[in-house]
Scaffold this active site. Structure first.
Site, PDB file in Angstrom:
ATOM      1  N   ASP A  11      -2.568  92.559 104.532  1.00  0.00           N
ATOM      2  CA  ASP A  11      -2.894  91.817 105.764  1.00  0.00           C
ATOM      3  C   ASP A  11      -1.728  90.887 106.110  1.00  0.00           C
ATOM      4  O   ASP A  11      -1.871  89.669 106.144  1.00  0.00           O
ATOM      5  CB  ASP A  11      -4.198  91.018 105.602  1.00  0.00           C
ATOM      6  CG  ASP A  11      -4.100  89.941 104.512  1.00  0.00           C
ATOM      7  OD1 ASP A  11      -4.869  88.949 104.597  1.00  0.00           O
ATOM      8  OD2 ASP A  11      -3.268  90.075 103.601  1.00  0.00           O
ATOM      9  N   ASP A  16       2.402  88.983 101.843  1.00  0.00           N
ATOM     10  CA  ASP A  16       2.288  90.450 101.944  1.00  0.00           C
ATOM     11  C   ASP A  16       3.636  91.049 102.319  1.00  0.00           C
ATOM     12  O   ASP A  16       4.043  92.091 101.797  1.00  0.00           O
ATOM     13  CB  ASP A  16       1.278  90.844 103.027  1.00  0.00           C
ATOM     14  CG  ASP A  16      -0.103  90.288 102.831  1.00  0.00           C
ATOM     15  OD1 ASP A  16      -0.304  89.108 103.142  1.00  0.00           O
ATOM     16  OD2 ASP A  16      -0.967  91.020 102.333  1.00  0.00           O
TER      17      ASP A  16
HETATM   18  O1  RIB Z   1      -5.472  83.869  98.584  1.00  0.00           O
HETATM   19  C1  RIB Z   1      -4.191  84.410  98.790  1.00  0.00           C
HETATM   20  C2  RIB Z   1      -4.288  85.718  99.496  1.00  0.00           C
HETATM   21  O2  RIB Z   1      -4.892  85.537 100.767  1.00  0.00           O
HETATM   22  C3  RIB Z   1      -2.918  86.345  99.780  1.00  0.00           C
HETATM   23  O3  RIB Z   1      -3.039  87.736  99.768  1.00  0.00           O
HETATM   24  C4  RIB Z   1      -2.611  85.878 101.161  1.00  0.00           C
HETATM   25  O4  RIB Z   1      -1.732  86.770 101.862  1.00  0.00           O
HETATM   26  C5  RIB Z   1      -3.973  85.917 101.779  1.00  0.00           C
HETATM   27  O5  RIB Z   1      -4.226  87.276 102.159  1.00  0.00           O
HETATM   28 CA    CA Z   2      -2.355  89.008 101.715  1.00  0.00          CA
END
Ligand code: RIB
Ligand code: CA
Length: 317
Positions: A11, A16
């Site tokens: 996401d 990411d």
């Molecule tokens: O809690 C951290 C996660 O939540 C990570 O993957 C960040 O990108 C969000 O998606």
């Molecule tokens: Ca993420």
């Protein structure tokens, strides 16, 4: 040595994006495709961001598949406070040429896993909606999933509520489907990702790499570290998602402990918590290999090596 075939489900999201930098250009990995869900931002943003990152890195041939725009059951949550209105605030990207494929991410996951020899690892770094839906749509893919490696959960505190971490809380039911799939799972939670804090000296170190990837890394971290400090007071942003890919590149990077892990689906204060039975109190079989430690220096060496593998100029211009 055969390359490990993987699918990144994400996401994007600043962290990411760094995970994609590692996954898209490591000789040890064959990235079959990138599937995207709503999470840090709405699906239109996260899908566009995946395309932006791959185009910037000169890896436009890697297909991106847009998936689920909402969680399986609960209402949608996003993390614009951390990742901004676009989900990837900070860097300035050139006009976008790359578009997501027409095939839905869930369909791509089902098709690719069914066609495989059971040698595909699905790495999730966002809400597990796409994989959860794929497992419900076509249960036969469970036998074809070599392993699920996820960034998510925590056996200590959460980061959205005291109990729950964002990726799990954003779709607890999907996480439950994945954690009860019977397949090998590596859970990389906040307990270890909060140890890889991207301090200013790390950003300075990566800036000296001077590739298109390092420049993107620096621009991403300028925003990500700023919001992490504003909200959590961290002196460096915890670089959660790349720990998944780094653990595939170096299996010795992360120390894990088998635990029974159950997702709290009650609608109280602990909704979305990963209840990790670290000491076997319940006498139930382990359902996941839960990360309990990470080699911090080794992690940053892996990040630096990954950034170095790219060319000096942005391919996206
Ligand atoms: O809690 C951290 C996660 O939540 C990570 O993957 C960040 O990108 C969000 O998606
Ligand atoms: Ca993420």
């Amino acid at each position: 040595m055969a390359r490990q075939r993987i699918i990144c489900d994400c996401d994007p999201g600043h962290d990411d994006a760094v995970a994609l930098m590692l996954a898209a250009n490591s000789p040890e990995l064959e990235l079959l495709g990138v599937t995207v869900a709503a999470g840090n931002q709405t699906l239109d943003n996260t899908a566009r961001n995946a395309c932006r990152v791959l185009q910037w890195l000169g890896r436009e041939e890697i297909p991106v598949y847009a998936g689920c725009g909402r969680p399986m059951v609960r209402d949608r949550v996003t993390a614009g406070d951390i990742h901004g209105e676009t989900g990837l605030d900070g860097p300035v990207f050139p006009p976008l040429r790359k578009a997501a494929e027409k095939e839905h991410a869930v369909s791509f996951l089902v098709r690719t896993l069914l066609e495989s020899q059971g040698d595909v690892v699905v790495v999730t770094s966002g809400p597990m909606t796409n994989l959860g839906m794929a497992l419900r749509m076509e249960p036969r893919i469970a036998d074809k999933l070599q392993r699920i490696v996820l960034m998510g959960g925590s056996y200590t505190n959460g980061n959205v509520t005291p109990a729950a971490e964002f990726n799990i809380l954003a779709d607890p039911e999907a996480a439950h489907v994945c954690f009860t799939s019977g397949r090998p799972i590596t859970m990389i939670g906040l307990d270890v990702t909060r140890k890889v804090l991207c301090y200013p000296e790390i950003v300075e170190r990566m800036a000296k790499v001077n590739t298109c990837a390092s420049r993107l890394f620096v621009d991403l971290m300028k925003h990500f570290c700023k919001t992490q400090k504003e909200i959590f007071g961290w002196e460096g942003g915890p670089l959660h998602d790349p720990v998944t890919i780094a653990s595939l590149l170096d299996p010795s990077l992360v120390t894990t402990k088998p635990m029974n892990v159950r997702i709290d689906l009650s609608h109280g204060d602990s909704y979305g918590r990963t209840n990790c039975d670290a000491f076997g109190y319940l006498g139930l079989p382990a359902t996941a290999d839960v990360a309990v430690d990470v080699g911090v220096e080794r992690f940053w060496d892996i990040i630096e090596a990954g950034l170095r593998r790219y060319g000096e100029t942005e391919a996206g211009t």
